[in-house]
Each structure stands twice: as C-alpha cells, then as structure tokens.
Design an enzyme around this catalytic site. Structure first.
Site, PDB file in Angstrom:
ATOM      1  N   LEU A 114       7.020  -7.557  -4.057  1.00 33.81           N
ATOM      2  CA  LEU A 114       5.561  -7.461  -4.190  1.00 33.81           C
ATOM      3  C   LEU A 114       5.040  -8.881  -4.030  1.00 33.81           C
ATOM      4  O   LEU A 114       5.638  -9.829  -4.552  1.00 33.81           O
ATOM      5  CB  LEU A 114       5.151  -6.933  -5.571  1.00 33.81           C
ATOM      6  CG  LEU A 114       5.417  -5.462  -5.905  1.00 33.81           C
ATOM      7  CD1 LEU A 114       4.911  -5.147  -7.305  1.00 33.81           C
ATOM      8  CD2 LEU A 114       4.772  -4.529  -4.892  1.00 33.81           C
ATOM      9  N   ASP A 115       3.919  -9.035  -3.315  1.00 31.87           N
ATOM     10  CA  ASP A 115       3.300 -10.365  -3.203  1.00 31.87           C
ATOM     11  C   ASP A 115       3.019 -10.908  -4.597  1.00 31.87           C
ATOM     12  O   ASP A 115       2.778 -10.135  -5.537  1.00 31.87           O
ATOM     13  CB  ASP A 115       1.971 -10.277  -2.434  1.00 31.87           C
ATOM     14  CG  ASP A 115       2.179  -9.956  -0.956  1.00 31.87           C
ATOM     15  OD1 ASP A 115       3.298 -10.146  -0.462  1.00 31.87           O
ATOM     16  OD2 ASP A 115       1.211  -9.504  -0.312  1.00 31.87           O
ATOM     17  N   LYS A 116       2.984 -12.225  -4.716  1.00 37.42           N
ATOM     18  CA  LYS A 116       2.718 -12.879  -6.005  1.00 37.42           C
ATOM     19  C   LYS A 116       1.489 -12.296  -6.700  1.00 37.42           C
ATOM     20  O   LYS A 116       1.503 -12.033  -7.901  1.00 37.42           O
ATOM     21  CB  LYS A 116       2.523 -14.384  -5.776  1.00 37.42           C
ATOM     22  CG  LYS A 116       2.191 -15.147  -7.045  1.00 37.42           C
ATOM     23  CD  LYS A 116       1.891 -16.615  -6.759  1.00 37.42           C
ATOM     24  CE  LYS A 116       1.463 -17.321  -8.035  1.00 37.42           C
ATOM     25  NZ  LYS A 116       1.056 -18.717  -7.815  1.00 37.42           N
TER      26      LYS A 116
END
EC number: 5.4.99.-
Length: 293
Positions: free
Chosen positions: A133-135
């Site tokens: 998952l993106d930051k």
C-alpha cells in the site's frame, strides 16, 4: 484506574504540529518532543504524522503515545495486527506509514516492525512482502511468514484473492452511480503512471467504481480492483476527472482531510495452505464520510 497509554489534545487554533506539541508538552525539552515526532508516536485524527511543519486546524485531535508505551516491545507504531497464524499476518495500516524501507527511512515501516515482532518468538523468523500500500494509503494488508507462502500467493494472486475493495474520497460530484475504468498503464521517466488506450502500450488496468454518497464538493466511491497495478486507482480517478483528495501528484487541488483520501477496506483470499476463505475489513475513516455527506 490503569494509567492512560496515550495523551490526547484538541487543536484550538491554526498552527503547525511541532509548535503545538511544544506548547501542550511544555514540561519536555524541544529535542525530546522532536524525537517523539520522529519515532512515529504522534497521530493526527486518523493518521500517523512525523512532519514538524504539518498544518493543524481547529477541531483536530492529536494523540501522543507515551514514551514508556512506545518503548515496550509489543507496541506497533502506525499499524495494528488484525490476524496472525503460522503462514500470514494481516495488518491495518495507518496513512503515513511506509510498507517497506526507503533510502531515508529504514525502521519506521510496517515490514521492519513485523520482522521485529516475529523475531521475538524465534530470531530466525522472517516476514515477506506480498503486496504493498502506498505510504499515504491506509487499510488492510497482508504479509507472508515464509518465502514459500509469499511465492504461492504472488504466483496465484488472481485465483486466490477473491476481493480487494478500496474506498476513495474524490474531488467533485461524480454523476455516474457506477462504472468501469479500463486502460493500459505506463510509467514515465519521472515515475508518474499514466493511461494509454493502446493495448500494446502498457499493462492492462481495470477498476470498477460505485458511488456511496456525494455532495457538490466531494464524492465517496467504493472501488473494486480487477488488476493491481502501481498507482492504478489514483490514475483512474484522475482519468475520470475526479482526483483523489490530497493526491497532488495526480491532479488534486485540495486536501481538507490532511491525508490522501484512499483506504483499503476489504481483503478476501483463499488461505495459501488450507484453502479456507478469509475475509478482513478495516473501518472506513470517519473524515471520508463527513466530507462527502
């Protein structure tokens, strides 16, 4: 009464995070407050925040995990374990926490914390990244506890993963109740993903969307992924003409919730060894609902 693990403060006026913390924690030195921020012990509303100059607005809630709690071995920062067995670990990740290490940040990641968690039982134990998952995206996420499990999940991802549902808070009033975005995604030299209509030009990406609610300024959408390409949802929402709130990289003009408006709400898959159907959910952040009412 047991002592509280966290300190909670309400923001009364416009300010920046470090200034606010120095004021409400005036009994601590500047360096001590800075290190609390750097260690990821501070949450603003529903996400972990480490930036000193992060802007605060009246009504927001700032939570500080106490030092003693943060030092305890079992405290995970910016995430919680939802489920664990001998093969997999499922977590609920907050916005602001990296999945894996970068040049700048080695330890404050989901991967590093889970590695430390499993090594407490046996120093030989390890954790493997299955997907990311993106930051700035929050929500439910899976890690494998062996190379064998990781390979099985990645090699059979399309067959084994039964549902990946996201919710997105997007800009503007989406008129269509539902629809499908189907394009071919490519990456530019500056690491921006973009859509091409040409089937020989990039990787096929398919996103199904359905409107949950909307007003004239924002819409809350439920998104089902048929493919899992890098930044797929973010590009497809920009293509739709309704960029995700807070997603400056892909066309967003405003950020009233102080974070990226993207959350992984459901992950359902067949267990890699016993074949049992597993389903995990992460509650949709409250701010997504309130802004799109």
């Amino acid at each position: 009464m047991p002592e509280e693990k966290s300190l909670i403060f309400k923001v009364e006026e416009e300010t920046e995070l470090l200034k606010f913390l120095l004021k409400v924690m005036s009994n601590r030195s500047r360096n001590s407050v800075k290190s609390i921020l750097t260690r990821g012990q501070v949450t603003v509303d529903e996400h972990m925040e480490t930036k000193h100059n992060y802007p605060l607005h009246p009504g927001q809630m700032v939570t500080v995990l106490k030092n003693e709690e943060a030092k305890k071995e079992n405290v995970l920062v910016g995430m919680s374990i939802v489920y664990e067995d001998k093969d997999v670990i499922i977590i609920n990740k907050e916005a602001g926490l990296l999945t894996i290490a970068t040049e700048k940040e080695k330890k404050l990641t989901a991967h590093h914390q889970l590695m430390e968690h499993v090594r407490r039982a046996n120093p030989a134990n390890r954790i493997f990244v299955v997907h990311r998952l993106d930051k700035d995206t929050s929500g439910v996420m899976m890690f494998a506890k062996s190379e064998k499990v990781k390979r099985k999940l990645q090699d059979n991802w399309k067959q084994m993963v039964k549902e990946r549902t996201y919710v997105a808070l997007v800009e503007g009033n989406v008129q269509q109740q539902q629809g499908v975005m189907k394009t071919y995604l490519k990456e530019s030299k500056t690491h921006m993903m973009y859509s091409s209509p040409d089937r020989n030009d990039g990787q096929l990406a398919i996103t199904h969307y359905k409107k949950i609610q909307s007003n004239k300024n924002f819409s809350l959408l439920e998104l089902q992924l048929e493919t899992g390409r890098k930044n797929q949802i973010r590009v497809h929402m920009q293509d739709l003409g309704h960029s995700i709130v807070g997603d400056k990289k892909y066309g967003s003009k405003q950020n009233p919730i102080g974070r990226l408006g993207l959350h992984a709400s459901v992950l359902s898959f067949e267990h890699p060894f016993n074949g049992r159907l597993m389903l995990f959910k992460a509650d949709i952040p409250k701010s997504f609902f309130t802004k799109s009412k």
